[in-house]
Design an enzyme around this catalytic site. Structure first.
Site, short mmCIF file in Angstrom:
data_model
loop_
_atom_site.label_atom_id
_atom_site.label_comp_id
_atom_site.label_asym_id
_atom_site.label_seq_id
_atom_site.Cartn_x
_atom_site.Cartn_y
_atom_site.Cartn_z
CD GLU A 44 -2.98 1.09 2.40
OE1 GLU A 44 -2.82 0.24 3.32
OE2 GLU A 44 -3.80 2.06 2.46
CG ASN A 191 -9.51 -1.64 1.57
OD1 ASN A 191 -8.99 -2.78 1.94
ND2 ASN A 191 -9.31 -0.86 2.44
CD GLU A 192 -10.22 -2.35 6.15
OE1 GLU A 192 -10.10 -1.22 6.69
OE2 GLU A 192 -9.63 -3.16 6.56
CE1 TYR A 258 -3.46 -5.91 9.10
CE2 TYR A 258 -5.84 -5.29 8.98
CZ TYR A 258 -4.28 -5.37 8.40
OH TYR A 258 -4.04 -4.70 7.24
CD GLU A 316 -5.97 -4.38 4.21
OE1 GLU A 316 -5.89 -4.18 5.68
OE2 GLU A 316 -6.56 -3.83 3.62
CD GLN A 365 0.31 -2.36 4.13
OE1 GLN A 365 1.08 -1.73 3.42
NE2 GLN A 365 -0.94 -1.58 4.31
O1 AHR Z 1 -2.98 -2.33 6.55
C1 AHR Z 1 -3.30 -0.97 6.86
C2 AHR Z 1 -4.88 -0.71 6.91
O2 AHR Z 1 -5.43 -1.44 7.62
C3 AHR Z 1 -5.41 -0.95 5.24
O3 AHR Z 1 -4.98 0.21 4.58
C4 AHR Z 1 -6.81 -1.08 5.51
O4 AHR Z 1 -7.50 -1.85 4.78
C5 AHR Z 1 -6.96 -1.64 6.91
O5 AHR Z 1 -7.68 -1.08 7.89
#
Ligand code: AHR
Length: 510
Positions: A44, A191-192, A258, A316, A365
């Site tokens: 990103e 995205n999101e 995450y 992600e 990432q």
């Molecule tokens: O990876 C960092 C961020 O986490 C990304 O930009 C987003 O999609 C997520 O919230």
């Protein structure tokens, strides 16, 4: 009784372990391919992921190939990056692709509103990304702007990158120096969009998705729906209901999960170095939890798409800690320890075991941001423990999944317990590859395995270090890397594995 049991085992051609920690590996049931894309990555325009991490420009004194860092290119090739997602993340829904094509001096600068408010000069755009993918031999996965973009803009981007026809977009591409289109299959539509991608409700987004999807066309194109955050099954259910099982609208549904040690987005998430067993345990507990979340979403997906046409894409995942002291706000810089090696090994084992429904996963990432395999500082580069897990596990890429049934003791801490061991296995070219993690930081775990036939260990490797807080740092000798694993033996058709505390191992047999 004993004879018939032995007979049954012979028929099933299984490898069975008879201990507290047992693993049944069903060699007769291979067939599901572990898509290599499960070993995918995410890049990103965030912090120093693209600029400095991947791209330094042709005039840099950091050795480069057409502006791409040479050391990073070589490391990626060695690790094997099957697919790379770009340009975001939250950045993607602010990104207007036409800002990033044509002569660099004519490209407008914009503010990267989500990540540190820095100036984005668009010197790394569509050509730079897709040429980079060709250079490192990876499939590109483009994330289309839905939050602040238009259907027209998306349609033109797809045409620009994939079309052989004569059209204003393909002429523009040729004028910008690229005669033939690139090979791009994967497109994420937003995205999101429940959050940074436009703060939409699921019905609104699903209808927008239908709109975008109708105009994003091409034979081999795979379109990915913006899926849920973590365990939000309401998002998944509402989207699939609104899509009404329309064929070919979507091939994938993305999910983001995450691992935060504290589980809190607002307070401290926990530090990436200098942590104690409480945070070590919590991190691994919160990682293993992804399996429950996946199962919940798959149950919803089965309801609306019983044929399994839409695959789950975990685009992600990874650890998210507090930023390292002294680093810039919004750059999401963190270190990467043996704990992260376990997080990677556990996640990848879980994804492998769901290979029938998970077709892709992308760790967040690829350089310098969150759980990165690679860290850079000026001319220096570090391979993190996560790098070594991806490298060690790349034997599973496009191999056939071998289902495993694992019985494991628990690793308990402060009244809570998680499974101590995770495992997955695959077969390719008659070689069986098994990867196992031992989360327990204070105990080696032994697994004895009775084999139905005379396998020989062809390769055995381990990633670990003295302390679970160990990491690789700039200007210092590596502490965490892949070394030969000597604690596995086959004798009289029996495999015995002693998996050291806080370690990840690979055993290959023929
Ligand atoms: O990876 C960092 C961020 O986490 C990304 O930009 C987003 O999609 C997520 O919230």
């Amino acid at each position: 009784m004993k004879k018939s049991l032995l007979l049954l085992l012979a028929i099933l051609n299984v490898i069975t372990l008879f201990s507290q920690n047992s693993l049944v590996v069903n060699l007769d049931s291979t067939g599901t391919k572990i898509n290599k894309e499960i070993y995918g990555h995410f890049s990103e325009h965030l912090g120093t992921c693209i600029y400095e991490g991947i791209y330094v420009g042709k005039d840099s004194d950091i050795p480069n190939i057409n502006g791409y860092r040479k050391d990073v290119v070589e490391a990626f090739k060695e690790m094997k990056v099957p697919v790379l997602r770009w340009p975001g993340g939250c950045f993607a829904d602010t990104y207007h692709w036409k800002d990033g094509i044509g002569p660099k001096e004519d490209r407008p600068s914009i503010v990267n509103v989500f990540w540190g408010g820095v100036t984005e000069d668009n010197s790394f755009g569509t050509h730079e990304f897709l040429d980079f993918c060709e250079l490192i031999g990876t499939e590109p996965y483009l994330s289309i702007n839905v939050g602040s973009g238009t259907v027209q803009e998306a349609m033109e981007w797809v045409e620009y990158v994939t079309s052989y026809s004569q059209s204003p977009m393909t002429e523009l591409r040729k004028k910008n120096g690229r005669e033939d289109p690139w090979d791009v299959k994967f497109f994420g539509i937003g995205n999101e969009n429940w959050g940074c991608g436009g703060d939409m409700d699921p019905v609104y987004y699903a209808n927008l998705f239908r709109n975008y999807s109708s105009y994003i066309r091409g034979n081999d194109i795979q379109k990915v729906i913006c899926g849920p955050s973590g365990g939000d099954t309401n998002w998944t259910e509402t989207i699939l209901k609104t899509l009404n099982n329309k064929k070919n609208l979507a091939q994938g549904l993305s999910m983001h999960y995450y691992t935060l040690p504290t589980g809190s987005w607002t307070g401290s998430k926990g530090t990436s170095i200098d942590f104690g067993e409480d945070m070590y345990f919590a991190t691994l507990r919160n990682t293993i939890y992804v399996d429950d979340i996946i199962n919940k979403h798959l149950a919803v997906m089965d309801k609306y798409d019983p044929e399994g046409n839409i695959k789950l894409i975990v685009d992600e995942w990874g650890t998210w800690y507090d930023q390292l002291p002294g680093t810039k706000d919004g750059f999401l810089q963190q270190q990467n320890t043996v704990r992260d090696a376990l997080v990677a090994g556990i996640n990848l084992n879980i994804f492998n075991n769901h290979a029938d429904r998970i077709s892709m996963a992308n760790v967040a990432q690829i350089v310098n941001v969150l759980q990165s395999p690679i860290l850079t500082r000026g001319k220096e580069m570090v391979k993190t423990p996560t790098y070594y897990i991806f490298k060690m596990y790349n034997v599973h890429q496009d191999a056939n999944l071998v289902p495993v049934k694992l019985t494991t003791e628990d690793y308990s801490y402060n009244g809570e317990s998680i499974p101590a061991v995770t495992a997955s296995a695959s077969e390719k070219d008659e070689i069986i590859s098994m990867t196992l993690t031992n989360a327990n930081p204070g105990k080696d775990i032994t697994i004895d395995c009775s084999l139905g036939k005379d396998f020989k260990i062809t390769n055995a490797q381990i990633v670990t270090s003295k302390n679970y807080t160990d990491y690789n740092d700039f200007g210092q000798d590596e502490k965490v890397f892949i070394s030969d694993f000597k604690a596995g033996k086959i004798k009289n058709k029996k495999l015995s594995l002693k998996i050291p505390a806080h370690s990840v191992v690979l055993v290959q047999m023929k």
